[in-house]
Design a protein around this motif. Structure first.
Motif, short mmCIF file in Angstrom:
data_model
loop_
_atom_site.label_atom_id
_atom_site.label_comp_id
_atom_site.label_asym_id
_atom_site.label_seq_id
_atom_site.Cartn_x
_atom_site.Cartn_y
_atom_site.Cartn_z
N ILE A 141 83.34 24.66 -3.13
CA ILE A 141 84.66 24.22 -2.68
C ILE A 141 85.72 25.00 -3.45
N SER A 142 86.54 25.70 -2.69
CA SER A 142 87.69 26.40 -3.27
C SER A 142 88.89 25.47 -3.13
N TRP A 143 89.43 25.03 -4.25
CA TRP A 143 90.55 24.08 -4.28
C TRP A 143 91.82 24.83 -4.66
N GLU A 160 83.72 27.14 -17.17
CA GLU A 160 83.43 25.76 -16.76
C GLU A 160 84.55 24.85 -17.25
N ASP A 161 85.08 24.06 -16.34
CA ASP A 161 86.12 23.08 -16.68
C ASP A 161 85.49 21.71 -16.93
N SER A 162 84.55 21.33 -16.08
CA SER A 162 83.83 20.07 -16.26
C SER A 162 82.51 20.11 -15.51
N LEU A 163 81.60 19.24 -15.95
CA LEU A 163 80.26 19.20 -15.38
C LEU A 163 79.80 17.75 -15.42
N SER A 164 79.08 17.34 -14.39
CA SER A 164 78.52 16.00 -14.38
C SER A 164 77.10 16.04 -13.84
N MET A 165 76.22 15.36 -14.53
CA MET A 165 74.84 15.29 -14.08
C MET A 165 74.64 14.19 -13.03
N ASP A 166 75.51 13.17 -13.03
CA ASP A 166 75.29 12.04 -12.13
C ASP A 166 76.59 11.40 -11.62
N GLY A 167 77.69 12.13 -11.68
CA GLY A 167 78.97 11.57 -11.23
C GLY A 167 79.00 11.37 -9.72
N TYR A 201 87.53 26.23 -8.65
CA TYR A 201 86.32 26.48 -7.87
C TYR A 201 85.36 25.37 -8.23
N CYS A 202 84.58 24.91 -7.26
CA CYS A 202 83.67 23.80 -7.53
C CYS A 202 82.33 24.02 -6.83
N LEU A 203 81.28 23.57 -7.47
CA LEU A 203 79.97 23.47 -6.85
C LEU A 203 79.60 22.00 -6.83
N TYR A 204 79.15 21.53 -5.68
CA TYR A 204 78.77 20.12 -5.57
C TYR A 204 77.44 20.03 -4.83
N ASP A 205 76.48 19.34 -5.42
CA ASP A 205 75.20 19.08 -4.77
C ASP A 205 75.41 17.84 -3.91
N ARG A 247 75.07 17.40 -10.76
CA ARG A 247 75.63 16.91 -9.50
C ARG A 247 76.79 17.80 -9.08
N PHE A 248 77.67 18.11 -10.06
CA PHE A 248 78.76 19.03 -9.75
C PHE A 248 79.25 19.75 -11.00
N VAL A 249 79.84 20.93 -10.75
CA VAL A 249 80.47 21.73 -11.79
C VAL A 249 81.83 22.17 -11.26
N VAL A 250 82.86 22.04 -12.08
CA VAL A 250 84.20 22.49 -11.72
C VAL A 250 84.55 23.66 -12.64
N TYR A 251 85.00 24.76 -12.04
CA TYR A 251 85.35 25.96 -12.79
C TYR A 251 86.85 26.22 -12.69
N LYS A 252 87.38 26.87 -13.73
CA LYS A 252 88.77 27.30 -13.70
C LYS A 252 88.85 28.73 -14.22
N ILE A 253 89.97 29.37 -13.95
CA ILE A 253 90.20 30.71 -14.48
C ILE A 253 91.10 30.56 -15.70
#
Length: 119
Positions: free
Chosen positions: A65-67, A21-28, A44-48, A8-14
């Protein structure tokens, strides 16, 4: 690749000089996702993102999404700004790009509107 993962989403950090990858959720939920955005650091984030079109169809768009909140350190903002194009070019299938500096720029309504601009 994100497309094969079906998250569903992946959050990335440097971290150091690597994008990890900072966090990942299959159904959040979207609220779960927003809760993972730090108040004083960038991500940085990817969200479906799934939404209903004006004619009633359920569709989804892959949103990048660039946060970079105003409260983040200047160095962090510079590092994330300088790396954004590299991560974007490595991701296939991104439909919508959103640059955000506070929560008002990543509300569900704002993201829905950005997705609906694409026909």
């Amino acid at each position: 690749k994100y497309g094969k993962l079906k998250a569903r989403f992946v959050v990335y950090k440097i971290e150091d000089t690597q994008i990890v990858e900072d966090s990942l959720s299959m159904d959040g939920t979207y609220d779960d996702f927003l809760g993972l955005l730090p108040e004083e650091d960038c991500r940085y984030c990817l969200y479906d993102f799934q939404y209903e079109t004006d004619d009633g169809r359920n569709v989804s768009k892959l949103c990048f999404i660039s946060w970079c909140p105003d409260t983040a350190k200047v160095k962090s903002k510079m590092v994330y700004a300088g790396s954004k194009q590299a991560i974007l070019s490595a991701m296939d299938g991104v439909n919508v790009v959103i640059n955000s500096t506070d929560m008002s720029e990543v509300t569900k309504d704002v993201v829905t509107a950005a997705c609906k601009k694409l026909k």
